[in-house]
Design a protein around this motif. Structure first.
Motif, short mmCIF file in Angstrom:
data_model
loop_
_atom_site.label_atom_id
_atom_site.label_comp_id
_atom_site.label_asym_id
_atom_site.label_seq_id
_atom_site.Cartn_x
_atom_site.Cartn_y
_atom_site.Cartn_z
N PHE A 110 -40.51 -56.97 -52.76
CA PHE A 110 -41.30 -56.74 -53.96
C PHE A 110 -40.85 -57.74 -55.02
O PHE A 110 -39.66 -57.89 -55.28
N MET A 111 -41.81 -58.41 -55.64
CA MET A 111 -41.49 -59.46 -56.59
C MET A 111 -42.20 -59.21 -57.92
O MET A 111 -43.34 -58.72 -57.94
N ASN A 112 -41.52 -59.54 -59.02
CA ASN A 112 -42.15 -59.41 -60.33
C ASN A 112 -42.92 -60.69 -60.64
O ASN A 112 -42.69 -61.37 -61.64
N ALA A 113 -43.85 -61.01 -59.76
CA ALA A 113 -44.68 -62.20 -59.89
C ALA A 113 -46.12 -61.78 -60.13
O ALA A 113 -46.51 -60.63 -59.88
N ARG A 114 -46.92 -62.71 -60.60
CA ARG A 114 -48.33 -62.41 -60.80
C ARG A 114 -49.01 -62.14 -59.48
O ARG A 114 -49.89 -61.28 -59.38
N VAL A 136 -51.87 -50.64 -48.26
CA VAL A 136 -51.46 -49.85 -49.41
C VAL A 136 -50.71 -50.75 -50.39
O VAL A 136 -49.53 -51.06 -50.18
N PRO A 137 -51.36 -51.21 -51.46
CA PRO A 137 -50.67 -51.98 -52.49
C PRO A 137 -49.93 -51.03 -53.43
O PRO A 137 -50.41 -49.93 -53.73
N SER A 138 -48.78 -51.45 -53.91
CA SER A 138 -48.01 -50.56 -54.80
C SER A 138 -47.08 -51.37 -55.68
O SER A 138 -46.74 -52.52 -55.39
N THR A 139 -46.65 -50.75 -56.75
CA THR A 139 -45.52 -51.25 -57.53
C THR A 139 -44.25 -50.73 -56.86
O THR A 139 -44.30 -49.81 -56.04
N HIS A 189 -44.85 -56.18 -63.10
CA HIS A 189 -44.12 -55.22 -62.28
C HIS A 189 -43.71 -55.89 -60.97
O HIS A 189 -44.28 -56.91 -60.57
N HIS A 190 -42.74 -55.31 -60.31
CA HIS A 190 -42.43 -55.73 -58.93
C HIS A 190 -43.50 -55.12 -58.04
O HIS A 190 -43.66 -53.89 -58.00
N ILE A 191 -44.26 -55.97 -57.37
CA ILE A 191 -45.38 -55.49 -56.57
C ILE A 191 -45.25 -55.94 -55.12
O ILE A 191 -44.55 -56.91 -54.81
N GLY A 192 -45.93 -55.23 -54.24
CA GLY A 192 -45.96 -55.57 -52.82
C GLY A 192 -46.99 -54.70 -52.12
O GLY A 192 -47.71 -53.92 -52.76
N CYS A 244 -43.18 -47.59 -54.18
CA CYS A 244 -43.04 -48.10 -52.82
C CYS A 244 -42.68 -46.98 -51.85
O CYS A 244 -42.57 -45.81 -52.23
N MET A 245 -42.42 -47.33 -50.59
CA MET A 245 -42.16 -46.32 -49.56
C MET A 245 -40.83 -45.59 -49.75
O MET A 245 -40.58 -44.58 -49.08
N ASN A 246 -39.99 -46.07 -50.65
CA ASN A 246 -38.77 -45.34 -50.95
C ASN A 246 -39.07 -43.97 -51.56
O ASN A 246 -38.26 -43.05 -51.49
N TYR A 247 -40.25 -43.87 -52.17
CA TYR A 247 -40.65 -42.63 -52.84
C TYR A 247 -41.64 -41.90 -51.92
O TYR A 247 -42.85 -42.00 -52.06
#
Length: 515
Positions: free
Chosen positions: A453-457, A473-476, A419-422, A370-373
């Motif tokens: 970010f959620m660990n959902a399908r 931009v999709p990301s884990t 994974h937690h995705i968003g 995510c944008m934290n990185y």
């Protein structure tokens, strides 16, 4: 082969309708062809046994039955056993009252079936009704599910797990009706085993039944137009399901108000009535157990007797009414899933266009987190979307729905680690080099993004974007988490999506050094 992370498939969803993987030409799970198998069995006069989902302990899975119960399991065919006197696929139509939950914790799946029974045309796609126990019966059945961008035809035999001659899992009210048990078995095959169906959300099965547009609403913070949205969804034939919050334990606990904690329900009706001379918004719900109902206040002083009778629950069949206020108070999620986006906006002067993109995050190359990185976020896959002026009908009107679904390659559903995705959306013209680099993201804030970010399908956001060029931009959440994904974009009137060309590893390395 394309390099890792490159989108493998970019298309307008309309182009896939009549192609391989469409509802009319589904792909075949494990390459099992229903017509070929049936012709073989009928010609040879043999009953089909499914080697890919055999009638044994492995197909039941571990943990759902005790060792002593497992030892008693007998797999029986309805037509050649004492399970039924006169087996039929369907008896007098299909209804949510045809079945109730068994020992399996798959209320999410059954709640979705309950919603499916209201849409006969969709149910017939999932469960072809021309099959049965009559002429040319050979113990072979098939069902269709939408799985990560394509329809899949699933073949099963009709051997069902029983103990002492009774079905273990989904229970039919009529002992001669078997479409619920066979549908459950087909989905268990997709999941890997019956045990793999334990725990889930109605959204998962509803999307797999329709391949349609899904929206999840958190009822703790509902939108101001919740009632209009629910009413519109009901009118357009969307499937509606909901869930209660988890209790202190993971087991299903009955609350004093009659609701089951951590349980999935079907929304089966929405109406507005008079109570005390004032309009009251009412929601009808159904418990997949087939019993157990809300015992709280619903409409204590209705002025219209026929309205009162309409909402009065007499039979203990698991269905009941409650006010919209109580619904939002005692349930946490509302899932709505329609074949098309019409329930999002009923304005006939606009239409929705769907674009679907497959991609992958690859550790070390295109899984930037995510944008934290900040140093790696830019390496994530990037997609361009153009929102046209014709797609906006007023300031603040929502005009684009973005859905991100992660795909897995595990045979068994319980082994899947989501994974937690968003995703984040940025406004900007396409760069000359073909891909936005780290310098762009260090100076630009997203104009929209997933709330968390959620660990959902699947995660999705219904947004309002002004006309212009955008980047999705999709990301884990964390970098270096590998997974495939499906990005779906629904935009009012027009949407042009394209995949940004990936730059090679050397260019990425140079960019990091420059920054």
């Amino acid at each position: 082969m394309p390099p890792p992370g490159v989108s493998l498939n970019i298309m307008d969803a309309r182009h896939k309708r009549d192609g391989y993987g469409s509802i009319s030409h589904p792909s075949l799970l494990f390459s099992q062809d229903y017509q070929q198998l049936k012709e073989f069995c009928v010609t040879r006069r043999v009953k089909f046994i499914d080697d890919m989902f055999p009638p044994d302990r492995k197909s039941i899975g571990r943990g759902i039955l005790s060792p002593s119960d497992l030892a008693q399991v007998e797999w029986l065919r309805p037509a050649v056993s004492k399970i039924s006197q006169n087996p039929s696929f369907v008896v007098r139509g299909l209804s949510r009252f045809d079945f109730g939950q068994g020992v399996l914790g798959n209320c999410w799946f059954l709640a979705s079936i309950g919603a499916l029974t209201f849409q006969d045309h969709i149910l017939r796609q999932v469960a072809p009704l021309e099959q049965g126990f009559g002429e040319n019966y050979c113990g072979l059945f098939h069902f269709r599910f939408w799985r990560f961008g394509k329809w899949v035809d699933v073949v099963i035999d009709d051997k069902l797990p029983t103990i002492n001659g009774r079905l273990i899992f989904i229970q039919s009210r009529n002992q001669n009706e078997f479409w619920p048990a066979l549908l459950e078995k087909a989905y268990a095959k997709v999941c890997g085993s019956y045990t793999d169906m334990n725990a889930g959300t109605p959204a998962e099965a509803m999307v797999d039944f329709t391949g349609g547009v899904h929206m999840c609403i958190k009822l703790s913070d509902p939108p101001p137009d919740l009632w209009e949205l629910m009413s519109r969804a009901a009118r357009y034939g969307a499937l509606l399901g909901c869930s209660t919050p988890q209790g202190e334990t993971s087991s299903f606990t009955l609350s004093s108000n009659g609701l089951v904690q951590g349980h999935a329900y079907t929304v089966t009706g929405v109406i507005e009535m008079l109570s005390g001379g004032r309009p009251v918004k009412m929601v009808r719900l159904w418990n997949p157990w087939g019993k157990g109902e809300w015992n709280g206040d619903w409409m204590s002083a209705s002025e219209a007797e026929h309205d009162r009778e309409k909402c009065l629950s007499v039979a203990n069949d698991g269905e009941f009414w409650m006010s919209l206020e109580d619904f939002c108070r005692f349930y946490i999620d509302l899932d709505m899933c329609g074949l098309n986006p019409n329930f999002l906006d009923e304005d006939s002067s606009f239409h929705w266009r769907t674009s679907m993109v497959e991609g992958r995050w690859v550790a070390g190359t295109t899984a930037g987190g995510c944008m934290n990185y900040k140093d790696s976020f830019w390496t994530n896959p990037q997609f361009r979307v153009k929102v046209c002026s014709e797609s906006t009908k007023g300031k603040g009107e929502k005009n684009i729905l973005v859905s991100l679904m992660q795909k897995h390659d595990k045979r068994n559903r319980h082994l899947v680690q989501n994974h937690h995705i968003g995703f984040s959306i940025f406004e900007g013209e396409p760069p000359s080099m073909g891909k936005f680099t780290a310098s762009f993201f260090s100076s630009q804030a997203p104009v929209a993004q997933t709330k968390m970010f959620m660990n959902a399908r699947e995660v999705e956001e219904f947004l309002s974007l002004k006309p212009g060029e955008y980047l999705i931009v999709p990301s884990t959440f964390h970098p270096n988490e590998s997974a495939s994904f499906l990005l779906t974009i629904l935009c009012r009137t027009e949407s042009h999506s394209s995949y940004q060309t990936l730059i090679d590893r050397k260019s990425r390395t140079d960019e990091k050094q420059m920054l």
